[in-house]
Motif scaffolding. Structure first.
Motif, PDB file in Angstrom:
ATOM      1  N   GLY A 237       0.779  -1.233   0.000  1.00 48.74           N
ATOM      2  CA  GLY A 237       0.000   0.000   0.000  1.00 48.74           C
ATOM      3  C   GLY A 237       0.806   1.276   0.000  1.00 48.74           C
ATOM      4  N   LYS A 238       2.143   1.181  -0.070  1.00 46.96           N
ATOM      5  CA  LYS A 238       2.983   2.366  -0.007  1.00 46.96           C
ATOM      6  C   LYS A 238       3.866   2.500  -1.242  1.00 46.96           C
ATOM      7  CE  LYS A 238       3.222   2.610   5.051  1.00 46.96           C
ATOM      8  NZ  LYS A 238       4.130   2.683   6.235  1.00 46.96           N
TER       9      LYS A 238
ATOM     10  N   ASN B 159      -4.694   1.831  -6.099  1.00 47.00           N
ATOM     11  CA  ASN B 159      -3.308   1.733  -5.636  1.00 47.00           C
ATOM     12  C   ASN B 159      -2.361   1.309  -6.759  1.00 47.00           C
ATOM     13  OD1 ASN B 159      -2.562   2.697  -3.166  1.00 47.00           O
ATOM     14  ND2 ASN B 159      -2.646   0.750  -2.105  1.00 47.00           N
TER      15      ASN B 159
END
Length: 385
Positions: free
Chosen positions: A281-282, A347
């Motif tokens: 998620g980053k 994402n």
């Protein structure tokens, strides 16, 4: 709002009306639901609204009912949001609108017939659809498209126009690398019914005379930035070339951009992708077929910028440096770092833009005007290169 998106919103409301019917049955507002959560191992549950124990006959709630929370509504919203290509900000706004409407309906129906009627359901649907429409109305999308005279120009602009005709509240800035506007392009833009600006911005002569790669489209895009600074105060802008292909879901997502958003672009190079790399998620870096020491190794079709963010940076512009146009422009938005990128397209897991690039063609052969005088060919020939 587009029909497919509206159907998604109606489906979303349908899910939430199940919660609504449940709350009407027991007289509990949505904003009171978090109070029902308790530790199952701690024994006696807490009192519910109005001081009545939640396990009393007044509520008739089972443990399963008590677990119905506002978070579950948010989860349902998020699931439908993603399936319909909506950005996270509009998801938050629609969730709040649904919760607000359900609470109003619950309060208004206390002590009345507990059966779910068609009127409040339709009221909720209309309210949520109106919220989505209002969001689009308040967040205009400016699409900056550089173009130049060639055989593929009108066909590619036609294809792009029909994509943009499906997008709400879009303002198309078509900017030609020319000294005067091309009449065929003007005619096309007038037929579309879109809100548009037809501008010109020729490449400076010193760059035209240089050997090797030329900074194509830079003067056009900088002209678009100039127009936005003079005419826009809110919304988002996007550099969308006419030889690319776009999924209309992309435009709904980029409308939520607060600073700078990014997403994957397909078929750019032999690597097949240009995209931010996301892990757990980053954001952790970039993937592109040509890194070249760039701070922002991205494709022109892979980012959008908030108008407000641009206006706070009056010196931001695109450099006349072939291969480094995107990188130079994004660096000119300083202070701004890759860690601040807003990741769209679930994402960065979906390809919603393709750098397709139509095959370059030679101009069509000259027409024998004497042989074909007074025929339809004369008029048709005027419409192509």
């Amino acid at each position: 709002m587009k029909p497919a998106l509206k159907m998604g919103m109606i489906a979303l409301v349908g899910i939430c009306l199940v919660f609504y019917q449940y709350h009407l049955s027991f007289g509990i507002r949505v904003d009171q639901i978090p109070a029902l959560k308790f530790d199952l191992n701690a024994g006696q549950p807490p009192d519910g609204p109005d001081g009545i124990p939640v396990n009393s006959d007044t509520y008739g709630c089972s443990i399963a009912h008590q677990k119905l929370t506002e978070e579950m509504i948010r989860y349902a919203v998020d699931a439908v949001r993603k399936s319909n290509g909506l950005g996270p900000e509009i998801g938050v706004q629609l969730t709040e609108e649904i919760l607000n409407q359900l609470n109003k309906l619950t309060i208004g129906n206390r002590g009345k017939d507990r059966l779910l009627s068609q009127t409040p359901a339709q009221t909720t649907i209309n309210s949520v659809v109106a919220a989505a429409d209002k969001f689009a109305d308040e967040n205009p999308l400016y699409v900056i498209t550089p173009t130049y005279r060639r055989p593929e120009q009108v066909p590619e602009l036609t294809r792009m126009a029909h994509t943009l005709m499906l997008v709400k509240n879009v303002h198309w800035l078509v900017i030609e690398d020319a000294h005067t506007p091309t009449q065929q392009v003007t005619d096309l833009l007038q037929r579309t019914g879109l809100k548009y600006e037809h501008l010109v911005a020729p490449m400076p002569e010193q760059y035209k005379k240089k050997n090797g790669a030329k900074p194509r489209g830079v003067s056009n895009r900088n002209r678009g930035l100039q127009w936005i600074r003079a005419n826009a105060t809110s919304g988002v802008f996007y550099f969308a070339d006419d030889d690319n292909t776009y999924d209309i879901k992309l435009f709904d997502e980029i409308r939520t951009t607060r600073k700078v958003s990014m997403w994957p672009v397909g078929l750019c190079t032999k690597f097949g992708l240009s995209t931010p790399i996301v892990k757990n998620g980053k954001f952790i870096g970039f993937y592109d077929g040509w890194m070249a020491g760039r701070k922002f190794p991205v494709d022109m079709a892979g980012f959008a910028v908030s108008v407000k963010f641009l206006l706070e940076r009056p010196k931001a512009s695109m450099p006349f440096r072939p291969g480094y146009e995107e990188d130079g422009f994004l660096k000119s938005l300083a202070p701004f770092n890759p860690s601040e990128i807003e990741l769209l397209a679930d994402n960065c897991s979906q390809v919603l833009a393709w750098h397709t690039q139509t095959k370059k063609n030679e101009p069509s052969a000259a027409l024998d005007k004497e042989k074909y005088a007074s025929t339809n060919l004369i008029k048709l020939k005027q419409q192509i290169v």
